[in-house]
Design an enzyme around this catalytic site. Structure first.
Site, PDB file in Angstrom:
ATOM      1  N   HIS A 191       0.779  -1.089  -0.116  1.00  0.00           N
ATOM      2  CA  HIS A 191      -0.052  -0.198  -0.010  1.00  0.00           C
ATOM      3  C   HIS A 191       0.993   1.309  -0.234  1.00  0.00           C
ATOM      4  CE1 HIS A 191      -3.754   2.064   1.850  1.00  0.00           C
ATOM      5  NE2 HIS A 191      -3.128   2.743   1.121  1.00  0.00           N
ATOM      6  N   HIS A 250       1.252   4.823  -2.618  1.00  0.00           N
ATOM      7  CA  HIS A 250       1.031   5.674  -3.460  1.00  0.00           C
ATOM      8  C   HIS A 250       2.244   6.330  -3.878  1.00  0.00           C
ATOM      9  CE1 HIS A 250      -3.318   5.343  -2.515  1.00  0.00           C
ATOM     10  NE2 HIS A 250      -2.828   5.284  -1.291  1.00  0.00           N
ATOM     11  N   HIS A 264      -9.114   0.551  -1.625  1.00  0.00           N
ATOM     12  CA  HIS A 264      -9.462   1.536  -0.469  1.00  0.00           C
ATOM     13  C   HIS A 264     -10.783   1.295   0.090  1.00  0.00           C
ATOM     14  CE1 HIS A 264      -5.440   3.135  -1.421  1.00  0.00           C
ATOM     15  NE2 HIS A 264      -5.495   4.130  -0.473  1.00  0.00           N
ATOM     16  N   GLU A 271     -11.426   3.097   5.558  1.00  0.00           N
ATOM     17  CA  GLU A 271     -10.494   4.151   6.214  1.00  0.00           C
ATOM     18  C   GLU A 271     -11.172   4.901   6.635  1.00  0.00           C
ATOM     19  OE1 GLU A 271      -8.224   6.528   3.198  1.00  0.00           O
ATOM     20  OE2 GLU A 271      -6.597   7.016   4.704  1.00  0.00           O
ATOM     21  N   ASP A 275       1.844   4.030   2.867  1.00  0.00           N
ATOM     22  CA  ASP A 275       0.650   4.954   2.210  1.00  0.00           C
ATOM     23  C   ASP A 275       1.237   6.064   1.583  1.00  0.00           C
ATOM     24  OD1 ASP A 275      -1.780   5.381   1.458  1.00  0.00           O
ATOM     25  OD2 ASP A 275      -2.624   6.004   3.281  1.00  0.00           O
ATOM     26  N   ASP A 276       1.614   7.105   2.005  1.00  0.00           N
ATOM     27  CA  ASP A 276       2.031   8.324   1.573  1.00  0.00           C
ATOM     28  C   ASP A 276       3.304   8.711   2.438  1.00  0.00           C
ATOM     29  OD1 ASP A 276      -0.041   8.800  -0.728  1.00  0.00           O
ATOM     30  OD2 ASP A 276      -1.243   8.581   1.054  1.00  0.00           O
TER      31      ASP A 276
HETATM   32  N1  HPA Z   1      -6.731   7.043   1.049  1.00  0.00           N
HETATM   33  C1  HPA Z   1      -7.254   7.680  -0.157  1.00  0.00           C
HETATM   34  N2  HPA Z   1      -6.611   8.065  -1.172  1.00  0.00           N
HETATM   35  C2  HPA Z   1      -5.346   8.006  -1.148  1.00  0.00           C
HETATM   36  C3  HPA Z   1      -4.656   8.010  -0.061  1.00  0.00           C
HETATM   37  C4  HPA Z   1      -5.500   7.300   1.133  1.00  0.00           C
HETATM   38  O1  HPA Z   1      -4.893   7.050   2.357  1.00  0.00           O
HETATM   39  N3  HPA Z   1      -3.325   8.448  -0.186  1.00  0.00           N
HETATM   40  C5  HPA Z   1      -3.291   8.634  -1.522  1.00  0.00           C
HETATM   41  N4  HPA Z   1      -4.755   8.830  -2.109  1.00  0.00           N
HETATM   42 ZN    ZN Z   2      -3.712   4.738   0.382  1.00  0.00          ZN
END
Ligand code: HPA
Ligand code: ZN
Length: 337
Positions: free
Chosen positions: A16, A18, A196, A199, A277-278
Site C-alpha cells: 500500500h 502511492h 481502499h 479507512e 501509504d504516502d
Molecule cells: N486514502 C485514499 N486515497 C489516497 C490515500 C489514502 O490514504 N493516499 C493517496 N490517495
Molecule cells: Zn492509500
C-alpha cells in the site's frame, strides 16, 4: 515491561504505497525548477511545515497540488527510482506501487508518459535495488465511473506493465459499488483488483469492495473491526488488509498509535500487513511504521515476523517467489537469534 526489540528491517513487501505520496519536498522543488513551474511555497521547510492534516480530504488537497510539477516521463522515473532507493534501506524486497493516472491526465499529461516513466524504474528495480516491483493503477473514486472506464481503456495497450486496478481518493460518499462495472471490465481484461475501503468509510464499503469489486485485498480496512460478521469473513477467507498506521494517525482515523487496532486485528486472526501509504507526507517509510507501531502496541517478535510474512503471502507474486522471500525472512530471523 520493556518493549520487544523491533524487527523493522525484516525483509518484507510493501503493498500500500502511492508513488505520488513518496514525493519528498526536496524533489518537488527540484522538478518544479526543472519544469519551470511555480509552487505556492517559499521553501522546502515551508512546504513540509504545511503537512498538518485534519482528515483525508485536507491531505488530498496538498497531495494533488504537489504532483502538478510532474510533467515528463523522466519526472515519473525519478520519483519512482527515489522511492525504490529508500525502500531498499527499509528492508523492502517487493513492492506493489499505486499510481493515480487521472490526477495527471486531467492536467494534460499523457497516460503513456506516466506509465512509461514509472515502468522504466520498475523494470530495473531488481537489478538496481534488489526489489521486485509491480504497478497498480488506481481510479479516483470522486470522479465518475465513466472517467474510470476511459482510463481503463487507456491501460489496455500497456498489457502486463500493470498487474491490478485499485480505488483511492475521497472515500465517504463514493462507495465501491459505484465502480462495479469498471472493475468487472478490469477483471475480464485479466487484471486483479484491490480497493481502499474502511479507512474513513463504514464497514459496508468493505463488504461492497469484496462482493462488487471482487478485491484480492482491502486497503486500510481498519473500520472492518466495527462489524463482527465482517471480521469473521475476513479471517475465514484470509483476505489481506494493507494497514498504514502512521497514515491513520496523521489523518486522524486514530488519535494516536497506542489507540490503533492493528494488535486487535492480529488477535482476531486477520491477515494484516503494515505499509506506509504516502510516506513523504505521513512522517515515515515502512520500517518507521513497523518500528513505531510495534513499540506503541508492544508487538512481540513473532507478531512482527507474522506481519512481514503476511506481506509476502498477500502479494501478487507467484508461489515460487513467495517461498523464496519467506525463506529469506526465516534466514534473517535465524541470523538475529
Ligand atoms: N486514502 C485514499 N486515497 C489516497 C490515500 C489514502 O490514504 N493516499 C493517496 N490517495
Ligand atoms: Zn492509500
Amino acid at each position: 515491561m520493556t518493549a520487544a526489540p523491533t524487527f523493522a528491517c525484516l525483509p518484507k513487501a510493501e503493498l500500500h504505497l502511492h508513488i505520488e505520496g513518496t514525493f519528498e519536498p526536496e524533489l518537488i522543488f527540484k522538478i518544479a525548477q526543472r519544469n519551470n513551474i511555480a509552487i505556492p511555497f517559499e521553501s522546502v521547510e515551508a512546504l513540509r511545515g504545511a503537512y498538518q492534516f485534519e482528515d483525508l480530504q485536507s491531505f488530498l488537497y496538498l497531495y494533488y497540488q504537489a504532483m502538478n510539477v510532474l510533467q515528463k516521463e523522466e519526472d515519473f522515473y525519478e520519483l519512482c527510482s527515489a522511492y525504490l532507493q529508500r525502500a531498499q534501506a527499509n528492508g523492502v524486497v517487493h513492492v506493489e506501487i499505486f499510481f493515480d493516472p487521472q490526477a495527471h491526465t486531467s492536467r494534460g499529461v499523457h497516460f503513456d508518459t506516466v506509465v512509461n516513466g514509472l515502468y522504466k524504474a520498475v523494470k530495473e528495480s531488481k537489478e538496481k535495488y534488489g526489489i521486485t516491483s509491480k504497478l497498480i493503477m488506481c481510479f479516483l473514486r470522486d470522479l465518475s465511473a465513466e472517467s474510470a472506464m476511459d482510463t481503463l481503456k487507456l491501460a489496455e495497450k500497456h498489457g502486463e506493465k500493470i498487474i491490478a486496478v485499485g480505488l483511492d481518493s475521497a472515500e465517504v460518499g463514493n462507495p465501491p459499488s459505484k465502480f462495479k462495472k469498471v472493475f468487472e471490465a478490469a477483471l475480464a481484461q485479466g487484471l486483479l483488483t484491490v480497493a481502499h475501503a474502511g479507512e474513513e468509510g463504514p464497514p459496508d464499503y468493505v463488504w461492497e469492495a469484496l462482493n462488487d469489486l471482487k478485491v484480492s485485498r482491502v486497503d486500510h480496512g481498519v473500520r472492518s473491526m466495527e462489524d463482527p460478521a465482517l471480521v469473521t469473513h475476513l479471517a475465514e477467507h484470509r483476505i489481506p488488509l494493507t494497514v498504514c498506521p502512521l497514515s491513520n494517525v496523521k489523518l486522524r482515523v486514530f488519535p494516536d498509535l497506542k489507540s490503533h487496532n492493528l494488535k486487535h486485528m492480529l488477535d482476531c486472526d486477520l491477515m494484516a500487513t503494515v505499509n506506509s501509504d504516502d510516506p513523504a507526507y505521513f512522517g515515515g517509510y515502512v520500517a518507521d511504521n513497523l518500528e513505531q507501531v510495534a513499540q506503541a502496541l508492544n508487538l512481540s517478535r513473532d507478531e512482527q515476523v507474522r506481519l512481514a510474512k503476511n506481506s509476502i503471502e498477500a502479494s501478487f507474486l507467484s508461489h515460487a517467489e513467495k517461498a523464496a522471500y519467506l525463506a529469506q525472512i526465516d534466514n534473517f530471523c535465524k541470523a538475529l537469534s
